[in-house]
Design a protein around this motif. Structure first.
Motif, PDB file in Angstrom:
ATOM      1  N   TYR A   1       0.890  -1.160   0.000  1.00 58.65           N
ATOM      2  CA  TYR A   1       0.000   0.000   0.000  1.00 58.65           C
ATOM      3  C   TYR A   1       0.926   1.208   0.000  1.00 58.65           C
ATOM      4  N   LEU A   2       1.156   1.767  -1.182  1.00 57.24           N
ATOM      5  CA  LEU A   2       2.294   2.642  -1.428  1.00 57.24           C
ATOM      6  C   LEU A   2       2.336   3.849  -0.501  1.00 57.24           C
ATOM      7  N   ARG A   3       1.210   4.445  -0.192  1.00 56.05           N
ATOM      8  CA  ARG A   3       1.182   5.639   0.657  1.00 56.05           C
ATOM      9  C   ARG A   3       1.757   5.371   2.051  1.00 56.05           C
ATOM     10  N   SER A   4       1.754   4.096   2.446  1.00 58.14           N
ATOM     11  CA  SER A   4       2.107   3.763   3.829  1.00 58.14           C
ATOM     12  C   SER A   4       3.311   2.852   3.957  1.00 58.14           C
ATOM     13  N   PHE A   5       4.018   2.558   2.853  1.00 53.47           N
ATOM     14  CA  PHE A   5       5.149   1.633   2.939  1.00 53.47           C
ATOM     15  C   PHE A   5       6.403   2.353   3.423  1.00 53.47           C
ATOM     16  N   ALA A   6       6.873   3.347   2.690  1.00 53.42           N
ATOM     17  CA  ALA A   6       8.058   4.113   3.100  1.00 53.42           C
ATOM     18  C   ALA A   6       8.094   5.424   2.333  1.00 53.42           C
ATOM     19  N   ASP A   7       8.434   6.488   3.032  1.00 53.17           N
ATOM     20  CA  ASP A   7       8.489   7.838   2.468  1.00 53.17           C
ATOM     21  C   ASP A   7       9.933   8.181   2.130  1.00 53.17           C
ATOM     22  N   GLY A   8      10.232   8.293   0.843  1.00 52.75           N
ATOM     23  CA  GLY A   8      11.596   8.565   0.429  1.00 52.75           C
ATOM     24  C   GLY A   8      11.962  10.029   0.335  1.00 52.75           C
ATOM     25  N   ASN A   9      10.951  10.911   0.116  1.00 54.13           N
ATOM     26  CA  ASN A   9      11.280  12.325  -0.098  1.00 54.13           C
ATOM     27  C   ASN A   9      10.950  13.218   1.089  1.00 54.13           C
ATOM     28  N   GLY A  10      10.435  12.647   2.175  1.00 49.33           N
ATOM     29  CA  GLY A  10      10.270  13.408   3.400  1.00 49.33           C
ATOM     30  C   GLY A  10       9.010  14.227   3.509  1.00 49.33           C
ATOM     31  N   ASP A  11       7.972  13.905   2.701  1.00 50.99           N
ATOM     32  CA  ASP A  11       6.738  14.689   2.799  1.00 50.99           C
ATOM     33  C   ASP A  11       5.654  13.995   3.614  1.00 50.99           C
ATOM     34  N   GLY A  12       5.974  12.861   4.237  1.00 51.84           N
ATOM     35  CA  GLY A  12       5.011  12.153   5.079  1.00 51.84           C
ATOM     36  C   GLY A  12       4.129  11.170   4.339  1.00 51.84           C
ATOM     37  N   VAL A  13       4.344  11.023   3.026  1.00 52.28           N
ATOM     38  CA  VAL A  13       3.555  10.109   2.206  1.00 52.28           C
ATOM     39  C   VAL A  13       4.493   9.090   1.565  1.00 52.28           C
ATOM     40  N   GLY A  14       4.149   7.824   1.673  1.00 50.74           N
ATOM     41  CA  GLY A  14       4.948   6.787   1.043  1.00 50.74           C
ATOM     42  C   GLY A  14       5.038   6.985  -0.452  1.00 50.74           C
ATOM     43  N   ASP A  15       6.134   6.555  -1.069  1.00 48.82           N
ATOM     44  CA  ASP A  15       6.348   6.836  -2.488  1.00 48.82           C
ATOM     45  C   ASP A  15       7.263   5.773  -3.102  1.00 48.82           C
ATOM     46  N   LEU A  16       7.496   5.929  -4.400  1.00 51.48           N
ATOM     47  CA  LEU A  16       8.338   4.972  -5.116  1.00 51.48           C
ATOM     48  C   LEU A  16       9.782   5.020  -4.621  1.00 51.48           C
ATOM     49  N   ALA A  17      10.265   6.198  -4.270  1.00 49.94           N
ATOM     50  CA  ALA A  17      11.629   6.300  -3.756  1.00 49.94           C
ATOM     51  C   ALA A  17      11.782   5.481  -2.482  1.00 49.94           C
ATOM     52  N   GLY A  18      10.810   5.569  -1.596  1.00 49.75           N
ATOM     53  CA  GLY A  18      10.858   4.789  -0.360  1.00 49.75           C
ATOM     54  C   GLY A  18      10.794   3.299  -0.627  1.00 49.75           C
ATOM     55  N   LEU A  19       9.945   2.886  -1.557  1.00 56.43           N
ATOM     56  CA  LEU A  19       9.843   1.468  -1.897  1.00 56.43           C
ATOM     57  C   LEU A  19      11.154   0.956  -2.483  1.00 56.43           C
ATOM     58  N   ARG A  20      11.757   1.742  -3.372  1.00 54.43           N
ATOM     59  CA  ARG A  20      13.024   1.318  -3.984  1.00 54.43           C
ATOM     60  C   ARG A  20      14.117   1.155  -2.925  1.00 54.43           C
TER      61      ARG A  20
END
Length: 564
Positions: A23-42
């Motif tokens: 669930y992408l919004r909640s997996f990991a936040d890569g850019n620091g805006d509080g929302v999970g994203d592709l950067a965090g998943l990678r």
């Protein structure tokens, strides 16, 4: 750069795969805006590799107003800017594949966002226009068209029709939405709709995805006459569910999938009570697999779970499709919480805040259920955070809740946000490493402080943790030749106990009774969800055993059962 091609050396990979839902919004936040994203998943693909998954299924990542967490799609060929961009999506697919992890994406064919270009064109074009024929626009009933065209009930509570204001300012036609008003239903009788979705499949297959998960797969086709729902609809008689015309659509999708090398799987989300109707979607020229929600919905009771297993395997056998097993997803109460309640069955109607929960009991049962499902024939789905033993978060502040199910129920239904709270990775206080260390952004949903004991960091070296149990289970599942796709044979067992053999030297035993039970003959304990009690298996526990040979004198095969 050419798109990555999923490995073609194992065309049956999907039959035994362990698939992890992101669930992408909640997996990991890569850019620091509080929302999970592709950067965090990678950044965390190594974690998924170490966990032992074969594929990831990512919930919608497309451009969307997020009225329903991304299941209101405005553009299927663009990534939502909060998650990244198309180049990052392509990089993720490549990087995951390099680790042996395939990518499955979510497709939402029943409806689009009310911001989708097609729907905006339909509103602007007016009644009777070709643009409106892609949706279900109808005049209302009553002298002035003030009544809804039908009295169909929404899956999200509330109405299924919304009246539009026409360009001249007058109240106009109504449009159908089985979910929220921001999600107008598409008319699958229209050739544009069918062509567009086949093109969407090709767009993503061209980028290397290994398959698609099909949201609300049984709802696409509606009876053009729009009759009311019969009191007791027979097979194929419901006006907006499980219509026979659906099968031609999925046959055409299967043809698209088979244009590509490797096996590109089609996975249906099918909530159908008739398991034989369910299996029709899995014929060799239609969907590859579909979610088995019957097992998820059953209470923690041996007879119920055995009946579900037997019925599921029997329904899949004639179409030679593998079963799927899942304990939760982004829509349902997490197992640790659900199994800690007096009523352990799942139904949307019983999801209520304030229900008494015994979390230690729920955690014990969730551990046992994890091993039970991992030993069953077919493929296994794991929802992010279940491998950490996360409970449902039931005390979210009212001003943070986003799920439309909560609002459309008038606040009665707490909604699904409680199982969507961002994952805890490390540290002793929120946001537990969900966002980069220097980020000051608060996660889009708040994490409970007590999750400090449930972070990946806290569990990864603890042999008693849920994460350790999952890692060991998935490692053994991959190594054991009898696990994954293949036959299951039941063993005789005490009342309240489920015991079965997989292959020649593997036995799984789950004790759902209220007393410790002896184990069948074995040469080694491979894995146990709870410590054994003087050689006995405690209540609410599962153990995996190595046997010298299959104990044939205790086996009762499915065929033998039918003879009796």
């Amino acid at each position: 750069m050419a798109p990555p091609t999923p490995p073609a050396d194992d065309p049956a990979w999907w039959r035994s795969a362990v698939i992890y839902e992101v669930y992408l919004r909640s997996f990991a936040d890569g850019n620091g805006d509080g929302v999970g994203d592709l950067a965090g998943l990678r950044q965390h693909l190594g974690y998924l590799h170490d966990l032992g998954v074969d594929a990831i299924w990512i919930t919608p990542w497309y451009a969307s107003p997020l009225a329903d967490g991304g299941y209101d799609v405005a553009d299927y060929r663009t990534i939502h800017p909060a998650f990244g961009d198309l180049a990052e999506a392509e990089a993720l697919i490549r990087e995951a594949l390099a680790l042996g992890i395939r990518t499955i994406i979510d497709v939402v064919p029943n409806h689009v966002s009310d911001r989708h270009p097609w729907f905006r064109e339909a509103l602007a074009a007016g009644p009777g226009s070709p643009e409106r024929e892609r949706f279900w626009f109808r005049p209302g009933r009553g002298e002035r068209g003030e009544q809804r065209p039908t009295d169909w009930v929404s899956n999200f509570s509330g109405d299924t029709w919304t009246r539009v204001t026409e360009a001249d300012g007058r109240p106009g036609e109504w449009y159908l939405h089985l979910f929220s008003p921001e999600q107008p239903d598409l008319n699958w009788n229209h050739p544009d709709v069918r062509r567009e979705h086949e093109d969407i499949l090709r767009f993503w297959f061209d980028r290397g995805v290994a398959g698609v998960r099909i949201d609300s797969a049984a709802l696409l086709v509606k009876d053009p006459a729009l009759p009311e729902v019969p009191e007791a609809p027979g097979p194929g008689e419901h006006p907006n569910q499980d219509r026979d015309e659906l099968h031609a659509i999925y046959r055409s999708w299967r043809q698209v999938a088979e244009e590509y090398p490797g096996t590109r799987v089609l996975v249906g989300e099918l909530w159908l009570p008739d398991i034989d109707r369910f299996a029709r979607y899995l014929r060799p020229d239609e969907l590859h697999t579909a979610f088995n929600f019957d097992f998820l919905a059953r209470p923690w009771e041996a007879g119920e779970l055995r009946a579900s297993i037997e019925q599921t395997l029997a329904a899949h056998a004639p179409v030679a499709a593998p079963s799927t097993w899942v304990l939760s997803n982004h829509d349902v109460t997490r197992p640790v919480t659900r199994y800690g309640r007096a009523d352990t069955a799942f139904a949307f109607a019983t999801k209520r805040r304030g229900t008494p929960t015994d979390l230690p009991l729920g955690r014990r049962r969730a551990r046992a259920a994890a091993l039970l499902t991992a030993a069953l024939p077919g493929s296994l789905y794991v929802y992010q955070g279940d491998e950490l033993g996360l409970p449902e978060v039931e005390e979210l502040p009212a001003d943070r809740i986003e799920d439309p199910m909560h609002f459309r129920s008038g606040g009665v239904d707490p909604g699904r946000d409680g199982c969507r709270v961002p994952l805890p990775w490390r540290g002793t206080e929120p946001p537990f490493g969900f966002s980069p260390e220097l980020s000051r952004a608060e996660p889009w949903l708040p994490q409970p402080p007590e999750w400090a004991a449930l972070t990946v960091e806290a569990q990864q070296s603890d042999p008693a943790s849920m994460l350790w149990l999952y890692r060991q289970a998935l490692r053994l599942r991959r190594a054991e030749p009898g696990l994954g796709d293949g036959p299951l044979e039941w063993l005789e067992a005490p009342e309240g106990v489920l015991a079965f053999a997989r292959g020649d030297r593997f036995v799984s035993v789950t004790n759902l009774s209220d007393r410790a039970v002896p184990l069948p003959e074995h040469t080694a304990v491979l894995l146990s969800s709870s410590p054994l009690d003087a050689g006995l298996l405690p209540p609410d526990s599962t153990v995996w055993l190595r046997t010298a040979q299959r104990p044939a004198e205790h086996l009762t095969s499915n065929a033998q059962r039918k003879e009796h």
